[in-house]
Design a protein around this motif. Structure first.
Motif, mmCIF file in Angstrom:
data_model
loop_
_atom_site.group_PDB
_atom_site.id
_atom_site.type_symbol
_atom_site.label_atom_id
_atom_site.label_comp_id
_atom_site.label_asym_id
_atom_site.label_seq_id
_atom_site.Cartn_x
_atom_site.Cartn_y
_atom_site.Cartn_z
ATOM 1 N N LEU A 150 101.269 -67.243 -19.882
ATOM 2 C CA LEU A 150 99.838 -67.390 -19.661
ATOM 3 C C LEU A 150 99.553 -68.082 -18.337
ATOM 4 O O LEU A 150 100.329 -68.923 -17.878
ATOM 5 N N GLU A 151 98.428 -67.709 -17.724
ATOM 6 C CA GLU A 151 98.032 -68.342 -16.482
ATOM 7 C C GLU A 151 97.766 -69.826 -16.717
ATOM 8 O O GLU A 151 97.268 -70.225 -17.758
ATOM 9 N N GLU A 152 98.095 -70.638 -15.710
ATOM 10 C CA GLU A 152 97.885 -72.073 -15.825
ATOM 11 C C GLU A 152 96.395 -72.366 -16.028
ATOM 12 O O GLU A 152 95.550 -71.828 -15.331
ATOM 13 N N GLY A 153 96.107 -73.231 -17.008
ATOM 14 C CA GLY A 153 94.716 -73.596 -17.276
ATOM 15 C C GLY A 153 93.968 -72.620 -18.145
ATOM 16 O O GLY A 153 92.763 -72.785 -18.359
ATOM 17 N N LYS A 154 94.632 -71.580 -18.658
ATOM 18 C CA LYS A 154 93.975 -70.595 -19.528
ATOM 19 C C LYS A 154 94.770 -70.457 -20.824
ATOM 20 O O LYS A 154 95.767 -69.725 -20.859
ATOM 21 N N PRO A 155 94.334 -71.106 -21.885
ATOM 22 C CA PRO A 155 93.270 -72.114 -21.952
ATOM 23 C C PRO A 155 93.733 -73.466 -21.427
ATOM 24 O O PRO A 155 94.925 -73.680 -21.201
ATOM 25 N N ASN A 156 92.787 -74.376 -21.300
ATOM 26 C CA ASN A 156 93.092 -75.685 -20.741
ATOM 27 C C ASN A 156 93.946 -76.514 -21.694
ATOM 28 O O ASN A 156 94.831 -77.256 -21.275
ATOM 29 N N VAL A 157 93.676 -76.402 -23.006
ATOM 30 C CA VAL A 157 94.446 -77.143 -24.011
ATOM 31 C C VAL A 157 95.412 -76.183 -24.688
ATOM 32 O O VAL A 157 94.994 -75.226 -25.334
ATOM 33 N N ARG A 158 96.688 -76.463 -24.494
ATOM 34 C CA ARG A 158 97.735 -75.621 -25.098
ATOM 35 C C ARG A 158 98.731 -76.520 -25.816
ATOM 36 O O ARG A 158 99.302 -77.428 -25.218
ATOM 37 N N ILE A 159 98.929 -76.230 -27.086
ATOM 38 C CA ILE A 159 99.845 -77.028 -27.906
ATOM 39 C C ILE A 159 100.895 -76.096 -28.492
ATOM 40 O O ILE A 159 100.559 -75.051 -29.058
ATOM 41 N N GLY A 160 102.142 -76.465 -28.352
ATOM 42 C CA GLY A 160 103.243 -75.662 -28.868
ATOM 43 C C GLY A 160 104.020 -76.395 -29.938
ATOM 44 O O GLY A 160 103.641 -77.489 -30.375
ATOM 45 N N ALA A 161 105.122 -75.789 -30.348
ATOM 46 C CA ALA A 161 105.979 -76.389 -31.375
ATOM 47 C C ALA A 161 107.434 -76.219 -30.985
ATOM 48 O O ALA A 161 107.796 -75.276 -30.268
ATOM 49 N N SER A 162 108.258 -77.131 -31.462
ATOM 50 C CA SER A 162 109.689 -77.093 -31.188
ATOM 51 C C SER A 162 110.442 -77.440 -32.466
ATOM 52 O O SER A 162 110.258 -78.525 -33.023
#
Length: 413
Positions: free
Chosen positions: A323-335
């Motif tokens: 994804l392009e940086e800042g799209k979306p501004n809030v990005r949460i992942g998992a590990s």
């Protein structure tokens, strides 16, 4: 905003699905909502007013005037101004089940019973859940009436496909009570919420990568944590969409009021996320997306084709990294890791430019799938917001929802 002491009017119309309204009352009361029930006269042929009075804790209104003096002591109440009184005390009007007859009269402004009179006097949000035979539901007159009501701002909890009272199967069955209640709670909590109007996309479950028309590579994820997070965010007022992989059970999706999109493979999930990334406020990427995919063969690989079967796996494209940086501004992942959990989570957080990451430790003795608790923590670029510890998934989902609220409203901290 909590729902304790919030007031909802439930209008029950005359159809076989009226019995499901009992569960709607029970779930609303469980959520702390005061429920006042109105019934059409025909609805009382299916369920007694006494049943709703017992479930809600309040008398049930059916008619403004008693048919005879002998009914004065029944579980129904009579008040010539009941339609005004009731419309003033409630914050939301729910019609469930909403029959074709009631929808037609409401669309035309007809008020020939207490429920319809109250609906016309009511100025707050109106939610309706249709229930009727599939041919009645598909009739152009019914479609026009539903469209008119929605154009006026009424909210439809759409009917479902399934078994009908006529022993047929088709579109027109009342939505699951849990889905109706979830939509009502969303409407009650939405206004004034810090998440009001915020678009949040949640991904859930384990993808499948087929290597013939029957067999596939997948994982043990059930999407339970993602569903808990989507529920918390939706009930906090956000506009939520869920992309669900095949391991998320169908009955789990049926009980959710927010839109859900089914995908199978990592490639399909990537496509759906990219399509929805524009204008998105938050991407909560909790799906267990396959890291590799095999080449797919047509038909079925037969056992006698070879003693051994070699599969050459190709790396799938990482969704968050693509994804392009800042799209979306809030990005949460998992590990999810078996060792070096904290170090690997920190590396992923930096490499994928995430706002936060949910780190999960895989314990073979207590795998974190389904309704089981899990050993998890939340890492941001600045700190371990929650250190690794065994946690209930509902508890963890609330912490994730609180974090998202803070990330979207930094000035309010």
């Amino acid at each position: 905003m909590p729902t304790k002491n919030r007031c909802v009017l439930l209008g029950v119309c005359g159809g076989i699905a009226a019995y499901k309204a009992c569960e709607v009352v029970r779930l609303l009361v469980k959520a702390g909502v005061d429920v006042h029930v109105l019934m059409t006269p025909n609805a009382t042929r299916f369920v007694s007013p006494l049943t709703f009075a017992a479930l809600s804790g309040y008398p049930v209104a059916v008619e403004a005037f008693p048919p005879s003096a002998s009914e004065a002591g029944s579980s129904s109440t009579y008040d010539p101004l009941a339609h005004i009184t009731l419309s003033h005390q409630a914050e939301l009007l729910l019609l469930a089940p909403a029959t074709a007859n009631t929808l037609a009269k409401l669309a035309a402004g007809i008020a020939d019973n207490l429920l319809l009179s109250t609906a016309l006097a009511f100025s707050g949000p109106v939610v309706f859940a249709p229930a009727m035979n599939s041919r009645m539901y598909a009739n152009p007159a019914t479609r026009d009436n539903i469209a008119k009501l929605k154009a006026r701002g009424c909210i439809e909890v759409e009917a479902e496909m399934g078994a009908l009272a006529s022993l047929e199967s088709g579109m027109g069955r009342l939505a699951e009570p849990a889905r109706i209640v979830q939509r009502v709670l969303h409407e009650l909590r939405r206004e004034g919420s810090p998440l009001e109007g915020r678009r949040i996309l949640v991904t859930a479950g384990g993808t499948r990568e087929y290597f013939d028309d029957i067999r596939f590579i997948s994982n043990a994820s059930t999407g339970t944590l993602a569903l808990c997070c989507a529920d918390e965010l939706y009930l906090a007022g956000a506009e939520v969409e869920l992309i669900a992989a095949p391991s998320v059970a169908e009955d789990e999706l049926a009980s959710r009021a927010y839109p859900t999109i089914r995908v199978t493979s990592a490639e399909e999930m990537l496509t759906q996320v990219r399509e929805r990334a524009i204008g998105l406020d938050v991407l909560l990427m909790l799906a267990a997306v396959a890291d590799y995919r095999p080449p797919r063969r047509k038909g079925k690989i037969k056992k006698d084709d070879a003693v051994e079967l070699d599969l050459r796996l190709t790396r799938t494209e990482d969704i968050l990294s693509s994804l392009e940086e800042g799209k979306p501004n809030v990005r949460i992942g998992a590990s999810l890791e078996t060792e070096e959990v904290e170090q690997r989570a920190a590396a992923k957080l930096t490499a994928k430019n995430l706002s936060a990451i949910v780190a999960v430790e895989l314990d073979p003795e207590a795998p974190p799938f389904g309704q089981r608790s899990l050993r998890a923590g939340i890492l941001t670029p600045h700190e371990w917001l929650l250190p690794l510890s065994r946690r209930d998934k509902i508890e963890l989902s609330r912490e994730i929802a609180h974090l998202i609220t803070r990330l979207l409203n930094p000035k309010e901290q």
